[in-house]
Design a protein around this motif. Structure first.
Motif, PDB file in Angstrom:
ATOM      1  N   VAL A 133      17.671   9.987 -97.544  1.00 41.74           N
ATOM      2  CA  VAL A 133      17.884  11.526 -98.058  1.00 41.74           C
ATOM      3  C   VAL A 133      18.061  12.399 -96.890  1.00 41.74           C
ATOM      4  O   VAL A 133      18.174  13.335 -97.018  1.00 41.74           O
ATOM      5  N   ALA A 134      18.774  11.562 -95.171  1.00 48.14           N
ATOM      6  CA  ALA A 134      18.031  12.575 -94.791  1.00 48.14           C
ATOM      7  C   ALA A 134      19.868  13.395 -94.677  1.00 48.14           C
ATOM      8  O   ALA A 134      19.780  14.670 -94.207  1.00 48.14           O
ATOM      9  N   PRO A 135      21.067  12.734 -95.083  1.00 45.61           N
ATOM     10  CA  PRO A 135      22.646  13.940 -95.212  1.00 45.61           C
ATOM     11  C   PRO A 135      21.412  15.699 -95.972  1.00 45.61           C
ATOM     12  O   PRO A 135      22.042  16.070 -95.253  1.00 45.61           O
ATOM     13  N   GLN A 136      20.590  15.256 -97.113  1.00 47.60           N
ATOM     14  CA  GLN A 136      20.337  15.894 -97.409  1.00 47.60           C
ATOM     15  C   GLN A 136      19.850  16.720 -97.267  1.00 47.60           C
ATOM     16  O   GLN A 136      19.509  18.005 -96.923  1.00 47.60           O
ATOM     17  N   MET A 137      18.715  16.670 -96.252  1.00 45.95           N
ATOM     18  CA  MET A 137      17.317  17.179 -95.394  1.00 45.95           C
ATOM     19  C   MET A 137      18.565  17.813 -94.391  1.00 45.95           C
ATOM     20  O   MET A 137      17.847  19.426 -93.713  1.00 45.95           O
ATOM     21  N   LEU A 138      19.165  17.299 -93.179  1.00 46.91           N
ATOM     22  CA  LEU A 138      19.805  18.130 -92.566  1.00 46.91           C
ATOM     23  C   LEU A 138      21.261  18.760 -93.436  1.00 46.91           C
ATOM     24  O   LEU A 138      21.006  19.493 -92.415  1.00 46.91           O
TER      25      LEU A 138
END
Length: 161
Positions: A133-138
């Motif tokens: 999920v990190a790319p969306q958060m970043l």
């Protein structure tokens, strides 16, 4: 960064934002180190912070639970790495899922400069993703910081100093 050896980075993002606040440097610094103040501005528009605990000293802990407008809680832990009164704060923050697994971590440096009776604040955040999920958060990192600083500007504009 301090990602565990078993956790591979999924993405990285660096953001630098500078803003001038119409408030004394000591007041703006206090907004970053006093949990009752930080709880009022931390996070994007519409978010609240039902849990905001700061031990603003080198090695001190950070615990923030950001509640989104839809009620979802986003936990964050961290540690202060450097604090120079009214000048600089460096901290490592880790966004976690509800089981305490790291989603991303960010090393953030905040500088406070006297600027003609106002405060020039610079936020430099370098984050790495540790979960799918990190790319969306970043991708939302710059907007999130921008909105947080807008909320901070509103808070200091209403402060009595």
């Amino acid at each position: 960064m301090t990602a565990t050896a078993a956790t591979k980075p999924t993405a990285q993002r660096d953001v630098t934002i500078t803003r001038v606040f119409d408030a004394p440097r000591a007041l703006v610094f206090k907004m970053w180190t006093d949990p009752k103040h930080m709880a009022q501005w931390w996070g994007p528009h519409g978010f609240t912070n039902p849990v905001c605990e700061l031990d603003a000293r080198v090695g001190g802990a950070i615990l923030i639970h950001m509640r989104a407008p839809d009620g979802t809680v986003h936990p964050m832990t961290g540690t202060f790495r450097e604090i120079v009164e009214d000048e600089r704060i460096v901290f490592m923050a880790v966004a976690e899922d509800h089981a305490g697994n790291p989603l991303l971590e960010a090393l953030t440096t905040v500088t406070f400069e006297e600027h003609g009776g106002k405060t020039k604040l610079t936020v430099q955040a370098s984050a790495i993703g540790l979960a799918p999920v990190a790319p969306q958060m970043l991708a939302g990192m710059e907007a999130g910081w921008t909105q947080s600083l807008e909320r901070l500007a509103e808070l200091v504009a209403g402060a009595r100093w």
